[in-house]
Design an enzyme around this catalytic site. Structure first.
Site, mmCIF file in Angstrom:
data_model
loop_
_atom_site.group_PDB
_atom_site.id
_atom_site.type_symbol
_atom_site.label_atom_id
_atom_site.label_comp_id
_atom_site.label_asym_id
_atom_site.label_seq_id
_atom_site.Cartn_x
_atom_site.Cartn_y
_atom_site.Cartn_z
ATOM 1 N N ARG A 1 37.318 46.291 38.851
ATOM 2 C CA ARG A 1 36.757 47.099 37.765
ATOM 3 C C ARG A 1 36.463 48.487 38.295
ATOM 4 N NH1 ARG A 1 37.468 44.475 34.857
ATOM 5 N NH2 ARG A 1 35.918 43.232 33.763
ATOM 6 N N SER B 1 46.045 90.240 11.655
ATOM 7 C CA SER B 1 45.090 90.696 12.664
ATOM 8 C C SER B 1 43.850 91.215 11.958
ATOM 9 C CB SER B 1 45.710 91.814 13.513
ATOM 10 O OG SER B 1 44.729 92.492 14.264
#
Length: 448
Positions: free
Chosen positions: A310, A271
């Site tokens: 498409r 940390s």
């Protein structure tokens, strides 16, 4: 080196970042164009000398992905500007035969299949490492007794070996789905402008068959321009896989809490403010990756609804999502492998946590022992009464059981002590571990 490595490294692997990079996609599309020319030359649809020139030029081509990307904004996809750029790479009249009879989606989707093949090779390698590490934990800890937890509450005894066997089985089953896609679900896309292969006359199916063979892909029954089941099968297989490794990471994260302390990653992350912390960084990164995968799977499911022959937006939405899917999946699986290979298991803390409830984790065993003499319903009521009394009085569960006159009428102090021993109430745990490990070993032996 791409410009997104600051965060991408934490959610993927270096190999995968390269495998799904812009350069890798472009290389795959060039490979498809080269294979198309080679096949068409072999079949006599284009001059053989043109085919040879195209093939050699494309495989050696060094195009600029960034420039192609810029031009793709107006073109609608990167294939059109790529093909235009090839006019500067392929010499003479041969350039007129580049992209012969194909449409942009044929090249991009088939290139995507080649990218997927490389990506899945990396992922399955790390899946095997996860499975091997889980199998090792299952074998080594088949008798390591710990608390089984349901709804995050202590429930009944189990073993850490059985927990690891559960991880192994889930990963093994997910691996089977991924390998099914890897070896039979990656298909050629080849249909031409509207899926009819009309530009190739009567030779379209010949080209399709030979092109699939040339690229080592499955030849589909039909072009799949707007039928995106193959993409969804890939996405959901990786979603299932990362859910399996995410479950492992979540278990490790919960077991690594200081108040539980049954496992640790061995080498934790520090940390910036708290010197004492050793954070379970690998588990955290796995869970972050799984959330990323979930988002891409959802996007791909939404994109699969496509119009006519498409897509108008759905296909285009797939491109970045697929890259992210592979990146996050690789990160999740690779981090899980490393996490399990270095996992530290604290048997003593597991044993201590079994005693936290004063023996109440054994209430089912006591109840079943008593039920054999007075019936289950009454036994359930009496043992529940003793458990509540223990919680209120602060005395041990065993003491309350022995003090209850209705219970002591049927169970001696020795009976109660025996029923409170966690190692005597593991049922088929060891046999289940054996079953899981044997299934894994058989599968690996068969090379599946």
């Amino acid at each position: 080196m791409t410009s997104d490595r600051l965060f991408a490294q934490a959610s993927s692997t270096a190999e995968m970042l390269e495998a799904v990079s812009d350069a890798a996609w472009l290389e795959s599309m060039l490979q498809v164009e080269a294979a198309l020319a080679k096949v068409e030359g072999r079949l006599g649809l284009i001059p053989p000398e043109a085919a040879a020139s195209i093939t050699s030029s494309l495989l050696a081509a060094e195009l600029d992905p960034e420039q192609i990307g810029r031009e793709a904004v107006s073109a609608g996809n990167p294939v059109l500007p790529m093909v235009r750029m090839l006019s500067r790479v392929v010499p003479g009249e041969a350039v007129g035969y580049v992209h012969w009879g194909a449409t942009s989606q044929d090249i991009l989707d088939t290139g995507m299949m080649l990218v997927a093949r490389r990506a899945l090779t990396l992922i399955t390698r790390d899946i095997d490492a996860v499975a091997a590490a889980a199998a090792d934990l299952a074998v080594r800890h088949r008798s390591s007794v710990m608390v089984g937890r349901t709804l995050l509450q202590q429930a009944a005894p189990t073993t850490f070996g059985l927990k690891a066997a559960g991880w192994l089985t889930a990963v093994r089953e997910a691996r089977a789905r991924v390998r099914e896609i890897q070896h039979g679900g990656l298909a050629l896309q080849f249909g031409g402008a509207a899926g009819t292969l009309a530009a190739l006359g009567e030779r379209g199916l010949d080209v399709s068959r030979e092109l699939a063979r040339e690229l080592g892909l499955v030849e589909p029954v039909l072009p799949w321009h707007t039928a995106r089941g193959r993409v969804l099968a890939l996405a959901t297989a990786l979603g299932i896989l990362t859910a399996a490794v995410g479950k492992i990471a979540l278990d490790v994260l919960l077991m690594a809490q200081n108040e539980v302390a049954e496992v640790s990653e061995g080498v934790g992350g520090g940390s910036s403010t708290l010197p004492q912390k050793q954070n379970p960084v690998a588990a955290v990164e796995v869970l972050a990756c799984v959330r990323g995968v979930n988002a891409q799977v959802a996007l791909l499911l939404a994109a699969a609804l496509q119009e006519h022959e498409r897509a108008a937006g759905g296909w285009q939405a797939e491109w970045p999502a697929l890259g992210e899917l592979f990146r996050f999946s690789a990160g999740a699986v690779a981090r899980t492998a490393g996490m399990l290979e270095g996992l530290q298991v604290n048997r003593e803390r597991m044993a201590a946590n079994l005693l936290q409830g004063g023996g109440q984790v054994m209430s089912e065993c006591v109840m079943m022992t008593l039920a054999a003499r007075i019936g289950r319903q009454r036994a359930h009521r009496l043992v529940g009464r003793a458990a509540a009394a223990a919680a209120n009085s602060g005395r041990g569960f065993g003491a309350e059981l022995k003090a209850d006159s209705e219970i002591s009428e049927h169970l001696s102090p020795a009976d109660i002590d025996a029923a409170l021993e966690p190692s005597s109430y593991l049922g088929s745990a060891e046999a289940l571990v054996e079953r899981a490990v044997t299934a894994y070993q058989r599968e690996m032996g068969e090379g599946k």
